[in-house]
Design a protein around this motif. Structure first.
Motif, PDB file in Angstrom:
ATOM      1  N   MET A   1       0.834  -1.183   0.000  1.00  0.00           N
ATOM      2  CA  MET A   1       0.000   0.000   0.000  1.00  0.00           C
ATOM      3  C   MET A   1       0.879   1.247   0.000  1.00  0.00           C
ATOM      4  O   MET A   1       0.597   2.176  -0.724  1.00  0.00           O
ATOM      5  CB  MET A   1      -0.917  -0.026   1.220  1.00  0.00           C
ATOM      6  CG  MET A   1      -1.801   1.179   1.306  1.00  0.00           C
ATOM      7  SD  MET A   1      -2.855   1.288   2.744  1.00  0.00           S
ATOM      8  CE  MET A   1      -3.569  -0.295   2.858  1.00  0.00           C
ATOM      9  N   GLY A   2       1.891   1.281   0.805  1.00  0.00           N
ATOM     10  CA  GLY A   2       2.799   2.420   0.851  1.00  0.00           C
ATOM     11  C   GLY A   2       2.403   3.433   1.905  1.00  0.00           C
ATOM     12  O   GLY A   2       1.298   3.404   2.470  1.00  0.00           O
ATOM     13  N   ILE A   3       3.319   4.336   2.149  1.00  0.00           N
ATOM     14  CA  ILE A   3       3.093   5.359   3.173  1.00  0.00           C
ATOM     15  C   ILE A   3       2.010   6.342   2.739  1.00  0.00           C
ATOM     16  O   ILE A   3       1.137   6.700   3.523  1.00  0.00           O
ATOM     17  CB  ILE A   3       4.420   6.085   3.482  1.00  0.00           C
ATOM     18  CG1 ILE A   3       5.405   5.114   4.116  1.00  0.00           C
ATOM     19  CG2 ILE A   3       4.188   7.264   4.401  1.00  0.00           C
ATOM     20  CD1 ILE A   3       6.780   5.691   4.328  1.00  0.00           C
ATOM     21  N   SER A   6      -1.498   4.804   2.954  1.00  0.00           N
ATOM     22  CA  SER A   6      -1.895   4.625   4.358  1.00  0.00           C
ATOM     23  C   SER A   6      -2.327   5.943   4.991  1.00  0.00           C
ATOM     24  O   SER A   6      -3.346   6.015   5.683  1.00  0.00           O
ATOM     25  CB  SER A   6      -0.744   4.021   5.149  1.00  0.00           C
ATOM     26  OG  SER A   6      -0.406   2.764   4.657  1.00  0.00           O
ATOM     27  N   GLY A  43      -1.767  -0.669   7.407  1.00  0.00           N
ATOM     28  CA  GLY A  43      -0.933  -0.521   6.203  1.00  0.00           C
ATOM     29  C   GLY A  43       0.350   0.240   6.482  1.00  0.00           C
ATOM     30  O   GLY A  43       1.416  -0.105   5.974  1.00  0.00           O
ATOM     31  N   LEU A  44       0.281   1.267   7.307  1.00  0.00           N
ATOM     32  CA  LEU A  44       1.474   2.036   7.670  1.00  0.00           C
ATOM     33  C   LEU A  44       2.450   1.189   8.473  1.00  0.00           C
ATOM     34  O   LEU A  44       3.662   1.229   8.246  1.00  0.00           O
ATOM     35  CB  LEU A  44       1.052   3.281   8.458  1.00  0.00           C
ATOM     36  CG  LEU A  44       2.109   4.343   8.705  1.00  0.00           C
ATOM     37  CD1 LEU A  44       2.594   4.928   7.400  1.00  0.00           C
ATOM     38  CD2 LEU A  44       1.538   5.439   9.580  1.00  0.00           C
ATOM     39  N   MET A  46       2.692  -2.131   8.409  1.00  0.00           N
ATOM     40  CA  MET A  46       3.276  -3.146   7.529  1.00  0.00           C
ATOM     41  C   MET A  46       4.329  -2.546   6.600  1.00  0.00           C
ATOM     42  O   MET A  46       5.369  -3.159   6.352  1.00  0.00           O
ATOM     43  CB  MET A  46       2.169  -3.824   6.708  1.00  0.00           C
ATOM     44  CG  MET A  46       1.311  -4.760   7.524  1.00  0.00           C
ATOM     45  SD  MET A  46      -0.004  -5.540   6.577  1.00  0.00           S
ATOM     46  CE  MET A  46       0.924  -6.395   5.332  1.00  0.00           C
ATOM     47  N   THR A  47       4.083  -1.353   6.095  1.00  0.00           N
ATOM     48  CA  THR A  47       5.063  -0.691   5.240  1.00  0.00           C
ATOM     49  C   THR A  47       6.338  -0.399   6.017  1.00  0.00           C
ATOM     50  O   THR A  47       7.446  -0.610   5.515  1.00  0.00           O
ATOM     51  CB  THR A  47       4.476   0.605   4.664  1.00  0.00           C
ATOM     52  OG1 THR A  47       3.296   0.298   3.931  1.00  0.00           O
ATOM     53  CG2 THR A  47       5.467   1.295   3.755  1.00  0.00           C
ATOM     54  N   ALA A  48       6.206   0.093   7.244  1.00  0.00           N
ATOM     55  CA  ALA A  48       7.386   0.373   8.069  1.00  0.00           C
ATOM     56  C   ALA A  48       8.144  -0.913   8.370  1.00  0.00           C
ATOM     57  O   ALA A  48       9.379  -0.931   8.366  1.00  0.00           O
ATOM     58  CB  ALA A  48       6.974   1.072   9.360  1.00  0.00           C
ATOM     59  N   TRP A  49       7.421  -2.010   8.617  1.00  0.00           N
ATOM     60  CA  TRP A  49       8.081  -3.285   8.910  1.00  0.00           C
ATOM     61  C   TRP A  49       8.806  -3.822   7.682  1.00  0.00           C
ATOM     62  O   TRP A  49       9.919  -4.340   7.801  1.00  0.00           O
ATOM     63  CB  TRP A  49       7.047  -4.287   9.403  1.00  0.00           C
ATOM     64  CG  TRP A  49       7.635  -5.595   9.783  1.00  0.00           C
ATOM     65  CD1 TRP A  49       8.396  -5.870  10.883  1.00  0.00           C
ATOM     66  CD2 TRP A  49       7.554  -6.818   9.050  1.00  0.00           C
ATOM     67  NE1 TRP A  49       8.773  -7.185  10.882  1.00  0.00           N
ATOM     68  CE2 TRP A  49       8.261  -7.794   9.768  1.00  0.00           C
ATOM     69  CE3 TRP A  49       6.929  -7.170   7.867  1.00  0.00           C
ATOM     70  CZ2 TRP A  49       8.373  -9.097   9.319  1.00  0.00           C
ATOM     71  CZ3 TRP A  49       7.034  -8.476   7.429  1.00  0.00           C
ATOM     72  CH2 TRP A  49       7.755  -9.411   8.155  1.00  0.00           C
ATOM     73  N   LEU A  50       8.216  -3.687   6.504  1.00  0.00           N
ATOM     74  CA  LEU A  50       8.875  -4.164   5.286  1.00  0.00           C
ATOM     75  C   LEU A  50      10.076  -3.301   4.921  1.00  0.00           C
ATOM     76  O   LEU A  50      11.077  -3.801   4.426  1.00  0.00           O
ATOM     77  CB  LEU A  50       7.877  -4.202   4.123  1.00  0.00           C
ATOM     78  CG  LEU A  50       6.821  -5.293   4.201  1.00  0.00           C
ATOM     79  CD1 LEU A  50       5.818  -5.136   3.067  1.00  0.00           C
ATOM     80  CD2 LEU A  50       7.462  -6.662   4.152  1.00  0.00           C
ATOM     81  N   TRP A  51       9.989  -1.997   5.145  1.00  0.00           N
ATOM     82  CA  TRP A  51      11.109  -1.112   4.827  1.00  0.00           C
ATOM     83  C   TRP A  51      12.254  -1.279   5.812  1.00  0.00           C
ATOM     84  O   TRP A  51      13.386  -0.938   5.503  1.00  0.00           O
ATOM     85  CB  TRP A  51      10.643   0.329   4.816  1.00  0.00           C
ATOM     86  CG  TRP A  51      10.021   0.729   3.520  1.00  0.00           C
ATOM     87  CD1 TRP A  51       9.295  -0.055   2.684  1.00  0.00           C
ATOM     88  CD2 TRP A  51      10.076   2.005   2.918  1.00  0.00           C
ATOM     89  NE1 TRP A  51       8.884   0.666   1.616  1.00  0.00           N
ATOM     90  CE2 TRP A  51       9.351   1.926   1.728  1.00  0.00           C
ATOM     91  CE3 TRP A  51      10.651   3.212   3.277  1.00  0.00           C
ATOM     92  CZ2 TRP A  51       9.203   3.014   0.887  1.00  0.00           C
ATOM     93  CZ3 TRP A  51      10.500   4.293   2.442  1.00  0.00           C
ATOM     94  CH2 TRP A  51       9.789   4.193   1.255  1.00  0.00           C
TER      95      TRP A  51
END
Length: 91
Positions: A1-3, A6, A43-44, A46-51
């Motif tokens: 989704m991305g920052i 989110s 979503g935010l 998950m994005t932070a965890w993936l980055w």
């Protein structure tokens, strides 16, 4: 989704939950707003965890040619010796 996506979901959800006061009968917009905000926060996160995994530093050393090449100087053979030490390994 991305920052960006989110944050957009969080903003739209906050507008629906706190700023819009409309009765649609079968649809409660404040609940829709809370669901959108929750989806944006998830979503935010998950994005932070993936980055987090992308920010690892990888150090690589180029492969060096360790062959000994004899050189001739003034009718004398001079051999060159190269010692390659890898960082982090004891000598």
């Amino acid at each position: 989704m991305g920052i960006g996506g989110s944050i957009f979901l969080i903003a739209i959800g906050a507008i629906f939950a706190f700023a819009v006061d409309v009765e649609l009968g079968w649809l409660d917009l404040s609940v829709v707003g809370w669901v959108l905000m929750l989806a944006g926060v998830v979503g935010l996160a998950m994005t932070a965890w993936l980055w987090r995994g992308r920010r690892r530093t990888v150090v690589s050393t180029p492969v060096q040619d360790t062959r000994v090449v004899p050189a001739v100087r003034d009718d004398q053979v001079v051999e060159e010796y190269r010692e390659v030490r890898r960082p982090g390994h004891p000598v």
